[in-house]
Scaffold this active site. Structure first.
Site, PDB file in Angstrom:
ATOM      1  N   GLY A  23      -2.461   0.602   1.109  1.00 17.24           N
ATOM      2  CA  GLY A  23      -1.241   0.580   0.305  1.00 17.24           C
ATOM      3  C   GLY A  23      -1.200  -0.587  -0.676  1.00 17.24           C
ATOM      4  N   GLU A  43      -3.053   0.638  -3.561  1.00 15.35           N
ATOM      5  CA  GLU A  43      -2.238   1.706  -4.166  1.00 15.35           C
ATOM      6  C   GLU A  43      -1.047   1.134  -4.923  1.00 15.35           C
ATOM      7  OE1 GLU A  43      -2.282   3.495  -0.196  1.00 15.35           O
ATOM      8  OE2 GLU A  43      -2.684   5.408  -1.172  1.00 15.35           O
ATOM      9  N   ALA A  72      -0.284  -0.777   4.026  1.00 14.86           N
ATOM     10  CA  ALA A  72       0.967  -0.461   4.711  1.00 14.86           C
ATOM     11  C   ALA A  72       0.927  -1.146   6.078  1.00 14.86           C
ATOM     12  CB  ALA A  72       1.109   1.045   4.871  1.00 14.86           C
ATOM     13  N   GLU A 110      -8.148   3.467   4.947  1.00 17.16           N
ATOM     14  CA  GLU A 110      -7.355   4.306   5.863  1.00 17.16           C
ATOM     15  C   GLU A 110      -8.211   5.195   6.749  1.00 17.16           C
ATOM     16  OE1 GLU A 110      -6.763   3.858   2.638  1.00 17.16           O
ATOM     17  OE2 GLU A 110      -4.611   3.561   2.276  1.00 17.16           O
TER      18      GLU A 110
END
Ligand code: CAA
Length: 258
Positions: A109, A112, A66, A132
């Site tokens: 992300g 993911e 992200a 993260e």
């Protein structure tokens, strides 16, 4: 399919190809990119000329997570009220199979998003991780759940708690990745794989995806029951007649999606 700024979109035969394209940020997943991927993938999902999708990034990065710069100043209420990342749920509801073609970094992300796809094809250069924890947060796009289901608790804890990366070999050994291919062949192999899927009966293909995914949502008995209902339903299709007739007649089937 025009006007996108953070992705490239093209058709290759019956395959819809989406390429993440924010090279300046290693394809970090900002809101605009999320919205564009979801919109483009949704268009392919609705297009009867498309049988399967491929999602890829660059040689350097599938996606490095992200967008940290977009998130850094958020407060709890900002994240909660805006439903941060929940836009990706539409991607997980696509009905056609999606192949993730991963080279380079698939972190946070990025990992993911790859796990939201149905088949993960990795280049020998691919590196997966959920870093993260090093940013003082935890995975927020399903990593603690999908990674644990994909590779088991021991390795998922190892990755999520340390933030370390695993290479393509380890990812394949762990069951995250279906196949590894040389980086130079990645896109061709991914498109070939998706094209193979796109030649099958569209009805059976969607049934197969739906049934496998049900395995993650229900008990064994319920899942087998669900599978049987779909399996029996397949006998109501012309494609079942065609597929089995073609076998008997020793010729390739010609599926029409009926
Ligand atoms: N968000 C925003 N920008 C990013 C980014 C990210 N996730 N990852 C890389 N970039 C940017 C860098 O800031 C840099 O931009 P500038 O040139 O403007 O500084 C550019 O992309 C190139 O990156 P690096 O210079 O860092 O490249 P490198 O080769 O030295 O390192 C890397 C590569 C190891 C992948 C490193 O970029 C990195 O650690 N990135 C962050 C990885 C990460 O922590 N991802 C998780 C994000 S949080 C998340 O994803 C939450 C969730 O669960 C949804």
């Amino acid at each position: 399919m025009t006007g996108y700024e953070t992705i490239k979109v093209e058709r290759r035969g019956r395959v819809g190809l989406i390429t993440l394209d924010r090279p300046e940020a290693l394809n970090a997943l900002n809101t605009q990119l999320m919205d564009e991927v979801v919109a483009a993938a949704g268009e392919f999902d609705r297009d009867p000329e498309v049988g399967a999708l491929v999602l890829t990034g660059s040689e350097r990065a599938f996606a490095a997570g992200a967008d940290i710069k977009e998130m850094a100043s958020l407060e709890f209420a900002d994240a909660y009220l805006s439903g941060l990342f929940t836009g990706w749920e539409a991607f997980t509801r696509l009905r056609k199979p999606v192949v993730a073609a991963v080279a380079g970094y698939a972190l946070g992300g990025g990992c993911e998003l790859a796990m939201m796809c149905d088949i993960l094809l990795a280049a020998d250069t691919a590196r997966f991780g959920q870093p993260e924890i090093k940013l003082g947060v935890i995975p927020g796009m399903g990593g603690t759940q999908r990674l644990t289901r994909a590779i088991g608790k021991a390795k998922a804890m190892d990755l999520v708690l340390t933030g370390r990366m695993m290479d393509a070999e380890e990812a394949e050994r762990s069951g995250l990745v279906a196949r590894i291919v040389p980086v130079a062949d990645l896109l061709d192999e991914a498109v070939k794989l998706a094209a193979t899927i796109a030649e099958m009966s569209p009805v059976a293909t969607l049934m197969a995806k739906e049934a496998v995914n049900r395995a993650f949502e229900t008990t064994l008995a319920e899942g087998v029951y669900f599978e049987r209902r779909l399996f029996n339903g397949a006998f109501a299709t012309a494609d079942q007649k065609e597929g089995m007739a073609a076998f008997a007649e020793k010729r390739p089937p010609n599926f029409e999606g009926r």
